[in-house]
Scaffold this motif. Structure first.
Motif, PDB file in Angstrom:
ATOM      1  N   PHE A  71     -15.566  11.030   6.552  1.00 56.76           N
ATOM      2  CA  PHE A  71     -14.681  10.139   6.409  1.00 56.76           C
ATOM      3  C   PHE A  71     -13.183  10.771   5.967  1.00 56.76           C
ATOM      4  CE2 PHE A  71     -12.088   6.939   3.657  1.00 56.76           C
ATOM      5  CZ  PHE A  71     -12.288   5.874   4.696  1.00 56.76           C
ATOM      6  N   ARG A  72     -13.155  11.648   5.070  1.00 57.87           N
ATOM      7  CA  ARG A  72     -11.929  12.296   4.614  1.00 57.87           C
ATOM      8  C   ARG A  72     -11.231  12.935   5.884  1.00 57.87           C
ATOM      9  NH1 ARG A  72     -14.745  13.445  -0.360  1.00 57.87           N
ATOM     10  NH2 ARG A  72     -15.388  15.545   0.557  1.00 57.87           N
ATOM     11  N   MET A  73     -11.865  13.399   6.622  1.00 61.36           N
ATOM     12  CA  MET A  73     -11.449  14.317   7.847  1.00 61.36           C
ATOM     13  C   MET A  73     -10.748  13.027   9.015  1.00 61.36           C
ATOM     14  SD  MET A  73     -14.123  17.451   7.810  1.00 61.36           S
ATOM     15  CE  MET A  73     -13.995  17.854   9.496  1.00 61.36           C
ATOM     16  N   SER A  74     -11.301  11.955   8.991  1.00 65.08           N
ATOM     17  CA  SER A  74     -10.892  11.035   9.954  1.00 65.08           C
ATOM     18  C   SER A  74      -9.481  10.753   9.682  1.00 65.08           C
ATOM     19  CB  SER A  74     -11.844   9.916  10.158  1.00 65.08           C
ATOM     20  OG  SER A  74     -11.582   9.022   8.547  1.00 65.08           O
ATOM     21  N   SER A  75      -8.853  10.267  10.743  1.00 63.23           N
ATOM     22  CA  SER A  75      -7.437   9.759  10.363  1.00 63.23           C
ATOM     23  C   SER A  75      -7.311   8.620   9.715  1.00 63.23           C
ATOM     24  CB  SER A  75      -6.703   9.510  12.088  1.00 63.23           C
ATOM     25  OG  SER A  75      -7.440   8.218  12.519  1.00 63.23           O
ATOM     26  N   PRO A  76      -6.185   8.270   8.710  1.00 59.97           N
ATOM     27  CA  PRO A  76      -6.182   7.098   8.146  1.00 59.97           C
ATOM     28  C   PRO A  76      -6.072   5.913   8.827  1.00 59.97           C
ATOM     29  CG  PRO A  76      -4.110   8.342   8.048  1.00 59.97           C
ATOM     30  CD  PRO A  76      -5.128   8.995   8.824  1.00 59.97           C
ATOM     31  N   PRO A  77      -6.213   4.747   8.266  1.00 64.62           N
ATOM     32  CA  PRO A  77      -6.085   3.560   9.034  1.00 64.62           C
ATOM     33  C   PRO A  77      -4.554   3.093   9.209  1.00 64.62           C
ATOM     34  CG  PRO A  77      -6.786   3.119   6.774  1.00 64.62           C
ATOM     35  CD  PRO A  77      -6.674   4.505   7.035  1.00 64.62           C
ATOM     36  N   ALA A  78      -4.440   2.503  10.314  1.00 65.20           N
ATOM     37  CA  ALA A  78      -2.942   2.188  10.722  1.00 65.20           C
ATOM     38  C   ALA A  78      -2.496   1.214   9.674  1.00 65.20           C
ATOM     39  CB  ALA A  78      -2.856   1.316  12.183  1.00 65.20           C
ATOM     40  N   LYS A  79      -3.122   0.461   8.994  1.00 64.68           N
ATOM     41  CA  LYS A  79      -2.534  -0.677   8.116  1.00 64.68           C
ATOM     42  C   LYS A  79      -3.306  -0.483   6.691  1.00 64.68           C
ATOM     43  CE  LYS A  79      -0.876  -3.718  11.386  1.00 64.68           C
ATOM     44  NZ  LYS A  79      -0.829  -5.346  12.023  1.00 64.68           N
ATOM     45  N   PRO A  80      -3.191   0.485   5.945  1.00 58.86           N
ATOM     46  CA  PRO A  80      -4.230   0.834   4.902  1.00 58.86           C
ATOM     47  C   PRO A  80      -4.458  -0.082   3.986  1.00 58.86           C
ATOM     48  CG  PRO A  80      -2.101   2.189   4.679  1.00 58.86           C
ATOM     49  CD  PRO A  80      -2.091   1.447   6.034  1.00 58.86           C
ATOM     50  N   THR A  81      -3.288  -1.286   3.620  1.00 57.46           N
ATOM     51  CA  THR A  81      -3.380  -2.328   2.687  1.00 57.46           C
ATOM     52  C   THR A  81      -4.496  -3.240   3.224  1.00 57.46           C
ATOM     53  OG1 THR A  81      -1.035  -1.989   2.035  1.00 57.46           O
ATOM     54  CG2 THR A  81      -2.459  -3.947   1.320  1.00 57.46           C
ATOM     55  N   GLU A  82      -4.098  -3.678   4.414  1.00 61.26           N
ATOM     56  CA  GLU A  82      -5.109  -4.630   5.079  1.00 61.26           C
ATOM     57  C   GLU A  82      -6.676  -3.913   5.069  1.00 61.26           C
ATOM     58  OE1 GLU A  82      -4.031  -5.781   8.952  1.00 61.26           O
ATOM     59  OE2 GLU A  82      -2.093  -6.594   8.228  1.00 61.26           O
ATOM     60  N   LEU A  84      -8.043  -1.997   2.961  1.00 61.59           N
ATOM     61  CA  LEU A  84      -8.416  -2.035   1.560  1.00 61.59           C
ATOM     62  C   LEU A  84      -9.071  -3.397   1.195  1.00 61.59           C
ATOM     63  CD1 LEU A  84      -9.184  -0.726  -1.143  1.00 61.59           C
ATOM     64  CD2 LEU A  84      -6.750  -1.042  -1.873  1.00 61.59           C
ATOM     65  N   ILE A  85      -8.038  -4.252   1.526  1.00 62.00           N
ATOM     66  CA  ILE A  85      -8.333  -5.736   1.340  1.00 62.00           C
ATOM     67  C   ILE A  85      -9.759  -6.009   2.285  1.00 62.00           C
ATOM     68  CG2 ILE A  85      -7.841  -8.030   1.678  1.00 62.00           C
ATOM     69  CD1 ILE A  85      -4.991  -7.053   1.111  1.00 62.00           C
ATOM     70  N   ALA A  86      -9.962  -5.630   3.369  1.00 60.67           N
ATOM     71  CA  ALA A  86     -11.349  -6.072   3.705  1.00 60.67           C
ATOM     72  C   ALA A  86     -12.131  -5.306   3.647  1.00 60.67           C
ATOM     73  CB  ALA A  86     -10.990  -5.439   5.658  1.00 60.67           C
ATOM     74  N   ALA A  87     -12.203  -4.072   3.130  1.00 57.41           N
ATOM     75  CA  ALA A  87     -13.262  -3.288   2.496  1.00 57.41           C
ATOM     76  C   ALA A  87     -13.761  -3.972   1.102  1.00 57.41           C
ATOM     77  CB  ALA A  87     -12.825  -2.017   2.026  1.00 57.41           C
ATOM     78  N   LYS A  88     -12.833  -4.392   0.234  1.00 62.49           N
ATOM     79  CA  LYS A  88     -13.060  -5.096  -0.888  1.00 62.49           C
ATOM     80  C   LYS A  88     -13.734  -6.604  -0.486  1.00 62.49           C
ATOM     81  CE  LYS A  88      -9.678  -3.599  -3.940  1.00 62.49           C
ATOM     82  NZ  LYS A  88      -8.600  -3.735  -5.017  1.00 62.49           N
ATOM     83  N   GLN A  89     -13.406  -7.187   0.255  1.00 61.93           N
ATOM     84  CA  GLN A  89     -14.065  -8.502   0.818  1.00 61.93           C
ATOM     85  C   GLN A  89     -15.512  -8.172   1.447  1.00 61.93           C
ATOM     86  OE1 GLN A  89     -11.211  -9.857   3.723  1.00 61.93           O
ATOM     87  NE2 GLN A  89     -10.148 -11.302   2.278  1.00 61.93           N
ATOM     88  N   LEU A  90     -15.673  -7.139   2.200  1.00 66.35           N
ATOM     89  CA  LEU A  90     -17.012  -6.632   2.650  1.00 66.35           C
ATOM     90  C   LEU A  90     -17.938  -6.254   1.659  1.00 66.35           C
ATOM     91  CD1 LEU A  90     -18.858  -6.127   4.867  1.00 66.35           C
ATOM     92  CD2 LEU A  90     -18.004  -3.792   5.031  1.00 66.35           C
ATOM     93  N   LEU A  91     -17.393  -5.555   0.522  1.00 67.58           N
ATOM     94  CA  LEU A  91     -18.260  -5.454  -0.595  1.00 67.58           C
ATOM     95  C   LEU A  91     -18.638  -6.562  -1.490  1.00 67.58           C
ATOM     96  CD1 LEU A  91     -19.395  -3.266  -2.460  1.00 67.58           C
ATOM     97  CD2 LEU A  91     -17.482  -3.150  -3.575  1.00 67.58           C
TER      98      LEU A  91
END
Length: 115
Positions: A71-82, A84-91
């Motif tokens: 994951f650390r070696m992959s490229s960052p998401p295009a819209k990091p804020t969105e 993070l919000i999606a990851a929190k909602q998934l959790l």
């Protein structure tokens, strides 16, 4: 009187956090003298439960560490804020669905994004 805090780094994901020494000692005692962030502990449990064969906690931890490195070696998401919000909602949905299953076997409904 304020208790001293120390900065610790997660063995799996590299996240740093300030914690009280007693808490750090407790976490390290549970994980072979390694500091492991709470989300990583849950991910390791998940790796262990999803495995098709019986694996040790140590093997589950190795698999999670490998995932974190990838994951650390992959490229960052295009819209990091969105992201993070999606990851929190998934959790949150995952935890909610686990609770519903314990309370009555309900399953989460279909989720639509960007509506």
């Amino acid at each position: 009187m304020l208790m001293a805090r120390s900065e610790v780094k997660c063995y799996c994901c590299g996240l740093t956090e300030e914690c009280r020494p007693a808490y750090v000692a407790t976490v390290k005692e549970r994980h072979q003298d390694r500091w492991i962030y709470g989300f990583c502990v849950e991910a390791i449990k998940d790796e262990n439960s999803r495995s098709s064969r019986k694996i040790s906690t140590e093997e589950a931890m190795k698999q999670h560490v490998s995932f974190c490195e990838d994951f650390r070696m992959s490229s960052p998401p295009a819209k990091p804020t969105e992201y993070l919000i999606a990851a929190k909602q998934l959790l949150r949905r995952t935890k909610d669905s686990q609770m519903r299953e314990r309370l009555g076997g309900c399953r989460p409904g279909m989720v639509t994004w960007g509506a």
